[in-house]
Design a protein around this motif. Structure first.
Motif, PDB file in Angstrom:
ATOM      1  N   TYR A  25       0.848  -1.203   0.000  1.00 44.61           N
ATOM      2  CA  TYR A  25       0.000   0.000   0.000  1.00 44.61           C
ATOM      3  C   TYR A  25       0.881   1.249   0.000  1.00 44.61           C
ATOM      4  O   TYR A  25       0.629   2.219  -0.716  1.00 44.61           O
ATOM      5  CB  TYR A  25      -0.936   0.015   1.223  1.00 44.61           C
ATOM      6  N   PRO A  79       1.461  15.032   2.885  1.00 43.73           N
ATOM      7  CA  PRO A  79       0.313  14.316   3.454  1.00 43.73           C
ATOM      8  C   PRO A  79       0.319  12.849   3.045  1.00 43.73           C
ATOM      9  O   PRO A  79       0.563  12.521   1.884  1.00 43.73           O
ATOM     10  CB  PRO A  79      -0.893  15.028   2.827  1.00 43.73           C
ATOM     11  N   GLY A  81      -2.104   9.471   3.665  1.00 45.25           N
ATOM     12  CA  GLY A  81      -3.325   8.899   4.226  1.00 45.25           C
ATOM     13  C   GLY A  81      -3.097   7.486   4.729  1.00 45.25           C
ATOM     14  O   GLY A  81      -2.224   6.772   4.219  1.00 45.25           O
ATOM     15  N   SER A 108      -3.015  14.910   6.596  1.00 43.32           N
ATOM     16  CA  SER A 108      -3.846  14.589   5.437  1.00 43.32           C
ATOM     17  C   SER A 108      -5.306  14.401   5.842  1.00 43.32           C
ATOM     18  O   SER A 108      -5.612  14.093   6.999  1.00 43.32           O
ATOM     19  CB  SER A 108      -3.287  13.346   4.728  1.00 43.32           C
ATOM     20  N   PRO A 110      -7.286  11.879   5.002  1.00 41.33           N
ATOM     21  CA  PRO A 110      -7.459  10.513   5.531  1.00 41.33           C
ATOM     22  C   PRO A 110      -6.398  10.118   6.559  1.00 41.33           C
ATOM     23  O   PRO A 110      -5.988   8.953   6.628  1.00 41.33           O
ATOM     24  CB  PRO A 110      -7.375   9.632   4.286  1.00 41.33           C
ATOM     25  N   GLN A 129      -4.028  19.258   4.624  1.00 42.63           N
ATOM     26  CA  GLN A 129      -4.318  18.896   3.222  1.00 42.63           C
ATOM     27  C   GLN A 129      -5.772  18.489   3.087  1.00 42.63           C
ATOM     28  O   GLN A 129      -6.286  17.655   3.831  1.00 42.63           O
ATOM     29  CB  GLN A 129      -3.425  17.728   2.787  1.00 42.63           C
ATOM     30  N   HIS A 277       1.481  12.726  -7.204  1.00 45.11           N
ATOM     31  CA  HIS A 277       1.035  11.855  -6.110  1.00 45.11           C
ATOM     32  C   HIS A 277       1.984  10.664  -5.945  1.00 45.11           C
ATOM     33  O   HIS A 277       1.572   9.554  -5.595  1.00 45.11           O
ATOM     34  CB  HIS A 277      -0.391  11.353  -6.401  1.00 45.11           C
ATOM     35  N   GLY A 309       8.091  13.579  -5.336  1.00 49.23           N
ATOM     36  CA  GLY A 309       8.005  12.433  -6.240  1.00 49.23           C
ATOM     37  C   GLY A 309       9.371  11.853  -6.522  1.00 49.23           C
ATOM     38  O   GLY A 309      10.107  12.376  -7.360  1.00 49.23           O
ATOM     39  N   GLY A 310       9.745  10.816  -5.782  1.00 49.65           N
ATOM     40  CA  GLY A 310      11.001  10.114  -6.059  1.00 49.65           C
ATOM     41  C   GLY A 310      12.236  10.765  -5.467  1.00 49.65           C
ATOM     42  O   GLY A 310      13.350  10.321  -5.737  1.00 49.65           O
ATOM     43  N   VAL A 330       9.443  14.841   0.741  1.00 49.21           N
ATOM     44  CA  VAL A 330       9.876  13.450   0.598  1.00 49.21           C
ATOM     45  C   VAL A 330       8.819  12.597   1.311  1.00 49.21           C
ATOM     46  O   VAL A 330       8.568  12.817   2.498  1.00 49.21           O
ATOM     47  CB  VAL A 330      11.249  13.258   1.273  1.00 49.21           C
ATOM     48  N   GLY A 331       8.216  11.662   0.591  1.00 46.10           N
ATOM     49  CA  GLY A 331       7.085  10.939   1.153  1.00 46.10           C
ATOM     50  C   GLY A 331       7.402   9.583   1.758  1.00 46.10           C
ATOM     51  O   GLY A 331       7.695   9.461   2.955  1.00 46.10           O
ATOM     52  N   ARG A 332       7.381   8.560   0.923  1.00 46.01           N
ATOM     53  CA  ARG A 332       7.448   7.178   1.405  1.00 46.01           C
ATOM     54  C   ARG A 332       8.562   6.897   2.412  1.00 46.01           C
ATOM     55  O   ARG A 332       8.334   6.162   3.383  1.00 46.01           O
ATOM     56  CB  ARG A 332       7.559   6.218   0.219  1.00 46.01           C
TER      57      ARG A 332
HETATM   58  C1  FNR Z   1       0.278   9.626  -0.469  1.00 46.86           C
HETATM   59  N1  FNR Z   1       0.076  10.905  -1.006  1.00 46.86           N
HETATM   60  C2  FNR Z   1      -1.008  11.650  -0.579  1.00 46.86           C
HETATM   61  N2  FNR Z   1      -1.197  12.921  -1.048  1.00 46.86           N
HETATM   62  C3  FNR Z   1      -2.227  13.673  -0.613  1.00 46.86           C
HETATM   63  O1  FNR Z   1      -2.366  14.819  -1.054  1.00 46.86           O
HETATM   64  N3  FNR Z   1      -3.095  13.173   0.328  1.00 46.86           N
HETATM   65  C4  FNR Z   1      -2.988  11.916   0.832  1.00 46.86           C
HETATM   66  O2  FNR Z   1      -3.776  11.520   1.688  1.00 46.86           O
HETATM   67  C5  FNR Z   1      -1.929  11.110   0.346  1.00 46.86           C
HETATM   68  N4  FNR Z   1      -1.780   9.822   0.785  1.00 46.86           N
HETATM   69  C6  FNR Z   1      -0.666   9.084   0.422  1.00 46.86           C
HETATM   70  C7  FNR Z   1      -0.479   7.809   0.972  1.00 46.86           C
HETATM   71  C8  FNR Z   1       0.685   7.104   0.664  1.00 46.86           C
HETATM   72  C9  FNR Z   1       0.906   5.747   1.284  1.00 46.86           C
HETATM   73  C10 FNR Z   1       1.662   7.662  -0.194  1.00 46.86           C
HETATM   74  C11 FNR Z   1       2.942   6.942  -0.496  1.00 46.86           C
HETATM   75  C12 FNR Z   1       1.448   8.906  -0.755  1.00 46.86           C
HETATM   76  C13 FNR Z   1       1.077  11.506  -1.898  1.00 46.86           C
HETATM   77  C14 FNR Z   1       2.165  12.215  -1.092  1.00 46.86           C
HETATM   78  O3  FNR Z   1       1.665  13.348  -0.452  1.00 46.86           O
HETATM   79  C15 FNR Z   1       3.353  12.651  -1.975  1.00 46.86           C
HETATM   80  O4  FNR Z   1       2.859  13.421  -3.036  1.00 46.86           O
HETATM   81  C16 FNR Z   1       4.167  11.479  -2.512  1.00 46.86           C
HETATM   82  O5  FNR Z   1       4.334  10.479  -1.531  1.00 46.86           O
HETATM   83  C17 FNR Z   1       5.554  11.950  -2.956  1.00 46.86           C
HETATM   84  O6  FNR Z   1       6.257  10.942  -3.585  1.00 46.86           O
HETATM   85  P1  FNR Z   1       7.385  10.028  -2.863  1.00 46.86           P
HETATM   86  O7  FNR Z   1       8.335  10.937  -2.146  1.00 46.86           O
HETATM   87  O8  FNR Z   1       6.650   9.102  -1.947  1.00 46.86           O
HETATM   88  O9  FNR Z   1       7.994   9.320  -4.023  1.00 46.86           O
END
Ligand code: FNR
Length: 376
Positions: A25, A79, A81, A108, A110, A129, A277, A309-310, A330-332
């Motif tokens: 996920y 953010p 979720g 976020s 969610p 968000q 995203h 993103g990445g 930076v997300g993940r």
């Molecule tokens: C997200 N992202 C996201 N964006 C948003 O605006 N609201 C949200 O609730 C979520 N939920 C979400 C869940 C998960 C598990 C991930 C991985 C991503 C997108 C997030 O904000 C962001 O744009 C990306 O994660 C950036 O990319 P990297 O850094 O993960 O590659």
């Protein structure tokens, strides 16, 4: 270097520690995941020019101003979720880590912790968000609650007219509320520590939405309510209305087209967040690295731009700034960090990013991020 832990290492450890459906996920993208790979490949393919004999014999200032505030570095937590799948109430851990480090944290819609509690954990660093859902009433109420809780910055996410089609989730039978398929039960049996920790805390919940459900509502109806939070209702007219409604700073997130960015700037957005995203929506979307230069040209010269993103390390962040962004997210890796290292993970990862940034700045002779990369 002691204490430095790369995003790849965190991901490897997280993969071992999380049940497969939870890891997938977080880790997965839409469709073939070519878009997910394209985001990463674009930064990896970029180089930075080393510059020698620039005196950097001191800790370099990594601070950056963005949207009226000075941040410890040009990196924030976006953010995310349902982050509670990585660790119970991880949202609170991330909010507190960001506040302590002086970087932005975006709560976020969610989230698995309410926006009110998250603002208390990140009083100066927290942004909210918004997903514009099917229900106008809930959407308006979320905006009101964000204002009442003291949020000054609202991030409106634009790139979810429909939830992305994420095949890993489909194959894993991952849907909400969680249904224990035989495969999932086997997965949980292999990860007892995760299962005990997560279910002892109560399964991850959509904390911001619970109050809109009828009393005694089960997980099924809450999941339905959340599904209604990604709607195709957001258009330019509604964006203009949100602009009128929201007194603070407004960011449009999820833009990869120059005309869209120009229109958002014209309608009074305070910043654009260039994002697809993290490859979770349109598999064929351009890499954010590739979208950035045209967007930079399409908006006024000093118009604030963020990108994500990445991005996985300090060098990537410098590349983002050189390519025209003012700030990076930076997300993940933040979720990998907590799955891998527990509650200390996010702070350890922030320290890593700061060390990498200082190191790379010294090597390219960009000794003060307040100066434009063009003057380096
Ligand atoms: C997200 N992202 C996201 N964006 C948003 O605006 N609201 C949200 O609730 C979520 N939920 C979400 C869940 C998960 C598990 C991930 C991985 C991503 C997108 C997030 O904000 C962001 O744009 C990306 O994660 C950036 O990319 P990297 O850094 O993960 O590659």
């Amino acid at each position: 270097m002691a204490g430095v832990i790369s995003a790849d290492d965190l991901r490897r450890r997280a993969r071992r520690k999380l049940p497969r459906f939870a890891f997938d996920y977080i880790d997965g993208g839409a469709g073939t995941e070519a878009g997910l790979a394209r985001n990463r490949a674009a930064w990896l393919g970029e180089t930075l020019q080393p510059k020698v004999l620039v005196n950097s014999d001191r800790a370099l200032p990594t601070e950056r101003s963005f949207l009226g505030r000075r941040w410890a570095m040009p990196i924030g937590i976006p953010p995310i979720g349902l982050a509670g799948l990585a660790w119970p109430e991880v949202d609170l851990i991330l909010a507190s880590a960001a506040e302590a480090a002086g970087i932005p944290y975006v709560a976020s819609t969610p989230a698995t912790v309410s926006l009110e509690r998250l603002k208390s954990a990140a009083p100066t660093s927290g942004w909210f968000q918004l997903y514009v859902g099917k229900s106008e009433e809930i959407t308006d109420d979320l905006i009101r609650r964000a204002r009442d809780a003291g949020y000054e910055t609202l991030v409106v996410t634009a790139d979810v007219p429909r939830p992305g089609i994420r095949l890993r989730d489909v194959r894993n039978g991952f849907s909400l509320p969680l249904k224990a398929t035989p495969r999932m039960a086997a997965d949980l049996a292999l990860h007892p520590a995760w299962a005990i920790r997560t279910f002892r805390a109560g399964a991850p919940r959509f904390a911001n939405l619970e109050r809109y459900a009828a009393p005694g509502t089960g997980a099924q109806s809450l999941a339905k309510l959340m599904a209604g939070q990604s709607s195709g209702r957001l258009d330019w007219t509604l964006f203009r209305r949100i602009r009128e409604q929201w007194p603070g700073r407004l960011i449009l997130k999820g833009v990869t087209s120059a005309p869209d960015a120009a229109q958002a700037a014209d309608l009074g957005a305070d910043a654009i967040w260039v994002s697809n995203h993290g490859g979770r929506q349109l598999d064929s979307a351009p890499a954010t690295r590739d979208a950035l230069p045209a967007i930079r040209k399409a908006v006024p010269e000093d118009f604030p731009l963020a990108v994500d993103g990445g991005l996985r390390g300090g060098e990537d962040v410098l590349k983002a700034l050189v390519a025209g962004a003012d700030f990076a997210f930076v997300g993940r890796p933040f979720l990998y960090s907590v799955a891998a290292l527990g509650a200390e993970g996010p702070t350890r990862y922030i320290e890593t990013l700061a060390a990498q940034l200082d190191n790379a700045m010294a090597q390219i002779g960009w000794t003060d991020l307040d100066r434009s990369p063009r003057d380096v």
